[in-house]
Every structure is written in structure tokens, then in C-alpha cells.
Design an enzyme around this catalytic site. Structure first.
Site, mmCIF file in Angstrom:
data_model
loop_
_atom_site.group_PDB
_atom_site.id
_atom_site.type_symbol
_atom_site.label_atom_id
_atom_site.label_comp_id
_atom_site.label_asym_id
_atom_site.label_seq_id
_atom_site.Cartn_x
_atom_site.Cartn_y
_atom_site.Cartn_z
ATOM 1 N N GLU A 8 -39.895 -37.721 1.060
ATOM 2 C CA GLU A 8 -40.999 -38.290 0.287
ATOM 3 C C GLU A 8 -42.238 -37.407 0.339
ATOM 4 O O GLU A 8 -43.009 -37.344 -0.621
ATOM 5 C CB GLU A 8 -41.315 -39.706 0.768
ATOM 6 C CG GLU A 8 -40.197 -40.709 0.530
ATOM 7 C CD GLU A 8 -39.737 -40.772 -0.917
ATOM 8 O OE1 GLU A 8 -40.564 -40.542 -1.827
ATOM 9 O OE2 GLU A 8 -38.544 -41.038 -1.146
ATOM 10 N N HIS B 87 -42.305 -34.956 -2.435
ATOM 11 C CA HIS B 87 -42.931 -35.483 -3.656
ATOM 12 C C HIS B 87 -44.458 -35.388 -3.549
ATOM 13 O O HIS B 87 -45.141 -35.057 -4.521
ATOM 14 C CB HIS B 87 -42.546 -36.940 -3.864
ATOM 15 C CG HIS B 87 -41.147 -37.162 -4.341
ATOM 16 N ND1 HIS B 87 -40.645 -36.575 -5.483
ATOM 17 C CD2 HIS B 87 -40.139 -37.929 -3.831
ATOM 18 C CE1 HIS B 87 -39.389 -36.968 -5.665
ATOM 19 N NE2 HIS B 87 -39.061 -37.788 -4.679
ATOM 20 N N HIS C 206 -45.742 -32.015 -4.285
ATOM 21 C CA HIS C 206 -45.687 -31.751 -5.727
ATOM 22 C C HIS C 206 -46.941 -32.297 -6.416
ATOM 23 O O HIS C 206 -47.488 -31.667 -7.331
ATOM 24 C CB HIS C 206 -44.427 -32.408 -6.296
ATOM 25 C CG HIS C 206 -43.916 -31.774 -7.542
ATOM 26 N ND1 HIS C 206 -42.792 -32.227 -8.205
ATOM 27 C CD2 HIS C 206 -44.359 -30.730 -8.285
ATOM 28 C CE1 HIS C 206 -42.568 -31.489 -9.267
ATOM 29 N NE2 HIS C 206 -43.505 -30.575 -9.347
#
Length: 710
Positions: A499, A502, A505
């Protein structure tokens, strides 16, 4: 950024960006409503201490009203269409609706209540209609099309040109070229689907709570720790079942207790309760909803000119076609099931050696596979947990790896409000010492929190809007008693790293337009950066830094560390098969034409698994249709294959890192510059080629999954 409609992601237009005579409509929302203006907290962090249930409905109503006026002004602008007065203006529209949607989406997922659930049902068709009114506006589409047709002569920079192309594609795929009569049909489909998907989400949450295992004695829970059994007793008391013991179920088919419960009958009851969710009758049964969603999606796809929903959805992904997806899944199915059957044979050997006198069943897998692991590698998963204390994993593992790879640093802060006391907040600083982002971490499971793990942006980065990222990670780890540490399983450690991939990102996003911010990339690409980040969990330099005994602080012994590394492919047949079964079910439902929709969900499911060659009773799908939230209420319809599709890029990238020196700033900076910072500003596969210098190879993935021919 978190709104369900792909184009409703930006912020309110300034008058200068539109026709000179046009002025942004004034909001009529009461000033006391916290959504009436941007949050004054750092990075526009949501003012959770001021947000109440009663603020949402009026903010949504006003947000839709204001954005509708903004869009009408753009569509009816007397001036000739320009990139600025049309596309950029669209990117600036909807700031109020964006704010309320981000906060509402967060609470709906992480801290819901009956009021929010009821409002979700009421809002779903209204938001669908609002989105349709924008994307099916003929004047607006004509402005976009006129610009698109002469895009090569507009002298746009690369990001702006790609934005124009994406707008045109988005509008066409949303039905902008349909006749007026067909647009009416499409709006009806979208409205019905919005309501049904919301109902599916509500039912699965309620059904999960209603499906908890209830037992009468402590003996039935033998194998759980005393603290865990005490927690089960407390859960029983909380539910008004004094003297009973309650084990809640998580969102996946497999349940954590299956690996430790020594009572076979209890294991059988626990897995049966999990697998029956949504298909056992009662008010939360989802089977009728599944059939209606599948039919409506199929009918909508035909209306839009596609044979089925999967064909429609995949056209805009990196896979491009059902043929490509079917080929990938088929390539893995047979060898994965063969591996799972070999693993099952090893499990049966242990059962027979213990003179169990029974054939292995699905509810035995977790318990006996740990025994196989213990025999083969001389350790079991329980030995790892004392070395995986949550805070150490986060700070000395996840953050440590990010610092080594990218040079970023973290500082926890206690002054910003949160919707729950368990949420932790961190400032994130870039290599130059300037603040890059705010990161929040919500690790614990709650009865009003949806299952699984996810990341979302409370605020997305955009240089056009001047916004910087606020990114949240959510896990569903069981919360221990107040005086107990949070000790993670190996899979929970992996999920924590995943996670945060993410989050990186989103935090590294360096784009101009909101449409491209952070993880706004194709669905079958979005998991790639998060999967890459998993590699650092077992990287020796990182693992040795965080894997320390929670009581003594001693590092994980080298012999145990070596066994962890050696067992990386253990149980891979099971893991791949349960995933493939779910991915194949997702495709089976969404490759149906309208006249192929079955009458019985469970019969269709069994036939689809058999046809795909993954009907292995000992390994049920990771999600069965009746509680498959990814595909029937989340954003993964015809897209659950994307984890495997992205893992091809991930495995190839891991090899790239290893070939180029591993965990170094040079490698991290290259990954950030060429890929993580670019959001959705160019074709995803071109972005990958810019990073690696070539297309991804499948061999590293086959090797990782234990599927290489030997």
C-alpha cells in the site's frame, strides 16, 4: 480525484480561464459548512474535527449545482474553442464537489455509519446523472472534438496534447456520440448501476458482520492465543452474546484463524461462514444484485458498440482486449493448479503421518500447510510475528526503505485532526528538506470499515491548481488489547509495503493537470508501483533493520532470516490458484452478452471455474461472486486480472533493480523520474519502456510464481 466519474476530478474555473464575460458561479453553501471553502490546514488537509454527517448532503447538492453551471458556461462560451477555455477550464471545474467527494469517500470506506450508508444510496444515482449530464453534453463534446481534430496544429506541449486526446477518448467512451434516444437509455443504465453497486457494497459489509463465527466455549478456539480468545469473548459481549465467543470474518475467502485453530470442526465452520456470505438468503443476500449488475453492464456495453462489458472496459487498459487477458490467465491456470495439487499432496502426507484419518479439505489448508513449512524449512509462520511489530515495520521498514531508495524522510505530527484515534499523520520531506506531502496511516480493522487494504488521495497533486498530495493508506489489522503490541503476519507486512507503493505513486506525482495526478493510470497498471515496493520487505538491508523482537529488540536470527528467504515460493500454487479463480470469475461474468446472463449465480460460478480448469475444491476463489466487492462495487469490473498483468512489470522491474545494484538512490531517482512522478501523462507501456529501456519480459514472473519449466 476520488470521485467515481473520471472527468469530475478537478477544480473551480477562474474567470480568466474562460470567456472574459463569464464569472465563476458563487457558492450558496452556508459558511459554517466546512466544505464551503478550501481547508485552511496544511496542504488543504481535511478538517475532520469540523466535518459532520449533516454537512455532506447540502455540500453535494451545491457542488453538483455549481459544477453544472461551470460546465454550461464552458459549453456555451461564445468564443471559439481553445485548449485553455475548454480543456483547462474543465480541469479547473468542480472544486467544491471534489472536496466533499474526497471526504465522503474516505468515511464511506473507513469509518461509515447508517447516515452515510443511507446517503450513499441516495447520492449514487444523482452523481451518475450529474456525470452523464457533463459527458453527454453535445455542445461540450463538439468543442472538445473540434480541438481534437486539429490537435497537431495547436502547438501543445506533450502533456497538454495527451490531455486533449484523453478527454476526447473519455467522452466518446462515455457515450457522447450516441443518438439522443440512446443517451436516454445510457443514463438509465448508469443510474441503475450506481444504485445497485452501492447496494452491493452495503450488503457485503452488513453480511460480513452478520457472518461472524459464534462458538460456545474457549476449547473450540484452541490454537488462538489467550488474548485472541479474550478478544472473541469481548466481541461476543459487544454484540449482546454474553458468554459466547465471536470471530469476525474478513473480506477474502480465507480467514486468519484457519492457520492456527486446532479444532477441525471450528475451522470447517469458519470457512463455511466465509464462503456462504451473500448467498445464504436473508436481507443481505447479493445474488440477485450480481445478476442485475452483470445484465445491465452487458446491455450498456452493447449500446456503446461492444460485444460485452469486458471488451468495453479492456479497450482502455494496457491489455487492450479480452483475447490478451484470456491468454494470460490461461497460461497460468494449468501449471498453477498442478502446483497446488502437489502442495495438497504434501498436506495429505502430514495428515496421514499424524493418523488424522481424513482427506484434506479447504478448511485444513492453512493449518497443515504451516506444518509442511515447519517440516521443510524448520520454522512456522508463528515464529515470525514477534519480529513484525507494526510500528517497527512502518518506521524502520517501510519508511527506512523509502529513505534509502528516494532520500525522503518522515516526521509524525499530532496536531492535525483525524476521523478516528487510530489514524496516524506524517509530514513527508523531499531530499531538499522541503515538504513533499502528508501521509496518513489507518491500520486497524473496525466493524464500520470495509475489508481489505487500499490507498486513496485526500488531496491530489496538480501544479495547475497549486495542490500538493495528501495520501492515505488503510489496512485491516486486528487491533490488540490496549497493553498488547500489534504483531503482523508475513502477509500483513507485505500488504503494508504494497500500500505504501501506492502512496509513493501519489506523493511523487509531478504533473500539471488533475486528470493525470498520481495513480490516475490504467487499472491494470496501477498495481505495478505498489507491487514493486513489496520487494523491499525481504531485502536483507531492510529486513534486518525492522525485523526485531518486540520484547528484546534482538534482530531476527540469521538462520530464521535465511529460512524466510528460502521459503519465498512456498505455497505459491495455492496463492496463484485462488487469485486466478477470482480473476477468471470476473472475466466470466463480464464476457457475457445480455442474453447469456444465467439464472443462478452459484451454478454459473461452478461451471465457469470448471471451464477455466481452476475448480480445485481445496482452493476456493479468493473471492466468490456474492462477496466480490472488487468487481461488483469497486473499480475492478473486468479488471481483477490487473494484479497479475501488473506483476509481469513488477517482476521484471525487481530484476532490473537487482541487475543495477539494488536499493540505491541512483536507482530510486531513476524510477521516480521516469515513472512514479509521471502519473498518467503518457501511455503507460511507453512509460515503462522509458524506465527500463525495453518491454517487460514474462520469464521473471513465471520464475517467481514457480511456474518455469524445469
Amino acid at each position: 480525484m476520488n470521485r467515481p466519474h473520471i472527468l469530475l476530478v478537478a477544480a473551480a474555473a477562474s474567470a480568466a480561464a474562460l470567456a472574459p464575460a463569464w464569472a465563476a458561479p458563487a457558492s450558496q453553501l452556508e459558511a459554517s459548512n466546512p466544505f464551503a471553502k478550501e481547508s485552511s490546514l496544511p496542504f488543504n488537509y481535511p478538517a475532520w474535527d469540523k466535518i459532520r454527517n449533516e454537512h455532506f448532503a447540502p455540500a453535494f447538492a451545491e457542488g453538483m449545482r455549481v459544477e453544472a453551471l461551470e460546465v454550461e458556461a464552458i459549453a456555451n462560451n461564445k468564443a471559439a474553442p481553445t485548449f485553455d477555455n475548454t480543456i483547462v477550464a474543465m480541469e479547473r471545474s468542480g472544486r467544491l464537489l471534489d472536496r466533499v467527494s474526497a471526504a465522503f469517500g474516505t468515511l464511506s470506506s473507513s469509518y461509515t455509519n447508517d447516515t452515510i450508508i443511507a446517503l450513499s444510496r441516495d447520492l449514487a444515482p444523482k452523481l451518475a446523472a450529474h456525470g452523464d449530464a457533463i459527458r453527454l453534453n453535445p455542445k461540450l463534446y463538439q468543442r472538445i472534438k473540434s480541438l481534437y481534430d486539429k490537435r497537431d496544429s495547436l502547438k501543445l506541449d506533450a502533456e497538454s496534447k495527451y490531455l486533449l486526446e484523453r478527454y476526447h477518448t473519455d467522452f466518446v467512451r462515455a457515450g457522447a456520440k450516441l443518438s439522443d434516444a440512446d443517451k436516454v437509455k445510457l443514463k438509465d443504465y448508469n443510474s441503475q448501476l450506481a444504485a445497485l453497486q452501492t447496494q452491493f457494497a452495503k450488503n457485503t459489509l452488513k453480511e460480513a458482520n452478520a457472518s461472524a463465527l459464534v462458538v460456545d466455549t474457549r476449547a473450540e478456539l484452541a490454537g488462538l492465543s489467550d488474548k485472541a480468545i479474550d478478544a472473541a469473548a469481548a466481541e461476543g459481549k459487544k454484540r449482546g452474546l454474553e458468554g459466547k465467543f465471536v470471530i469476525p470474518v474478513v473480506n477474502t475467502s480465507q480467514q486468519a484463524g484457519l492457520s492456527v485453530l486446532t479444532n477441525r470442526a471450528t475451522r470447517e465452520k469458519l470457512l463455511a461462514a466465509s464462503l456462504a456470505r451473500g448467498s445464504r438468503g436473508g436481507e443481505f443476500d447479493t445474488r440477485d444484485i450480481v445478476l442485475k449488475i452483470a445484465k445491465l453492464r452487458a446491455e450498456r456495453a452493447v449500446l456503446l458498440g461492444y460485444p460485452n462489458h469486458a471488451a468495453y472496459n479492456l479497450e482502455d487498459q494496457t491489455a487492450k482486449s479480452t483475447k490478451a487477458v484470456n491468454s494470460l490467465l490461461a497460461e497460468f491456470a494449468k501449471p498453477a493448479v498442478n502446483n497446488a495439487k502437489k502442495e495438497a499432496a504434501e498436506i495429505q502426507k502430514v495428515i496421514d503421518a499424524e493418523k488424522g484419518g481424513f482427506q484434506a479439505a479447504a478448511h485444513d489448508w492453512g493449518y497443515y500447510s504451516d506444518k509442511v513449512r515447519a517440516e521443510r524449512y524448520a520454522f512456522d509462520a508463528a515464529q515470525l510475528k514477534p519480529y513484525f511489530e507494526l510500528n517497527r515495520v512502518l518506521v524502520d521498514g517501510v519508511f527506512f526503505a523509502a529513505n534509502k531508495e528516494f532520500g525522503i524522510s518522515f516526521k509524525e505530527r499530532k496536531d492535525l485532526p483525524a476521523y478516528n484515534e487510530d489514524v496516524r499523520v506524517f509530514d513527508v520531506f523531499d531530499t531538499d528538506g522541503k515538504q513533499l506531502a502528508i501521509f496518513t496511516f489507518d491500520p486497524y480493522a473496525r466493524s464500520n470499515k470495509r475489508g481489505g487494504a487500499w490507498a486513496n488521495a485526500w488531496v491530489g497533486q496538480s501544479s495547475l491548481l497549486g495542490t500538493k498530495p495528501v495520501i492515505a493508506n488503510n489496512l485491516n489489522v486486528a487491533k490488540p488489547a490496549a497493553d498488547e503490541p500489534t504483531l503482523l503476519t508475513y502477509d500483513e507486512v507485505r500488504t503494508t509495503f504494497h500500500e505504501f507503493g501506492h502512496a509513493l505513486h501519489g506523493m511523487f506525482s509531478n504533473v500539471k493537470y488533475p486528470r493525470f495526478s498520481g495513480s490516475r493510470v490504467p487499472r491494470d497498471y496501477v498495481e505495478f508501483p505498489s507491487q514493486v515496493n513489496e520487494m523491499w520487505m525481504a531485502w536483507p538491508e531492510v529486513l534486518s533493520n525492522y525485523a526485531r523482537h518486540y520484547q528484546t529488540g534482538e534482530p531476527m536470527p540469521k538462520e530464521l532470516l535465511d529460512k524466510v528467504q528460502a521459503s519465498q515460493q512456498f505455497n505459491e500454487g495455492f496463492r496463484t490458484t485462488e487469485y486466478l479463480a477470482a480473476a477468471l470469475l470476473d472475466q466470466a461474468w463480464h464476457q457475457l452478452s445480455p442474453n447469456q446472463i444465467p439464472a443462478d449465480v452459484l451454478v454459473f460460478e461452478a461451471e465457469a471455474l470448471k471451464k477455466a480448469g481452476v475448480d480445485f475444491a481445496l482452493v476456493p476463489p479468493r473471492y466468490r461472486s456474492a462477496y466480490f466487492s472488487h468487481t461488483f462495487s469497486g473499480g475492478y469490473s473486468a479488471g481483477y486480472y490487473g494484479y497479475l498483468w501488473a506483476e509481469k512489470l513488477d517482476a521484471d522491474t525487481v530484476n532490473w533493480f537487482k541487475e543495477n545494484g539494488g536499493l540505491t538512490r541512483k536507482n530510486g531517482d531513476h524510477f521516480r523520474k521516469t515513472l512514479l512522478s509521471r502519473g498518467g501523462t503518457l501511455d503507460a507501456m511507453q512509460m515503462y519502456r522509458n524506465f527500463s529501456g525495453r518491454d517487460a519480459k514474462v520469464e521473471p514472473l513465471l520464475e517467481r510464481r514457480g511456474l518455469m519449466a524445469k
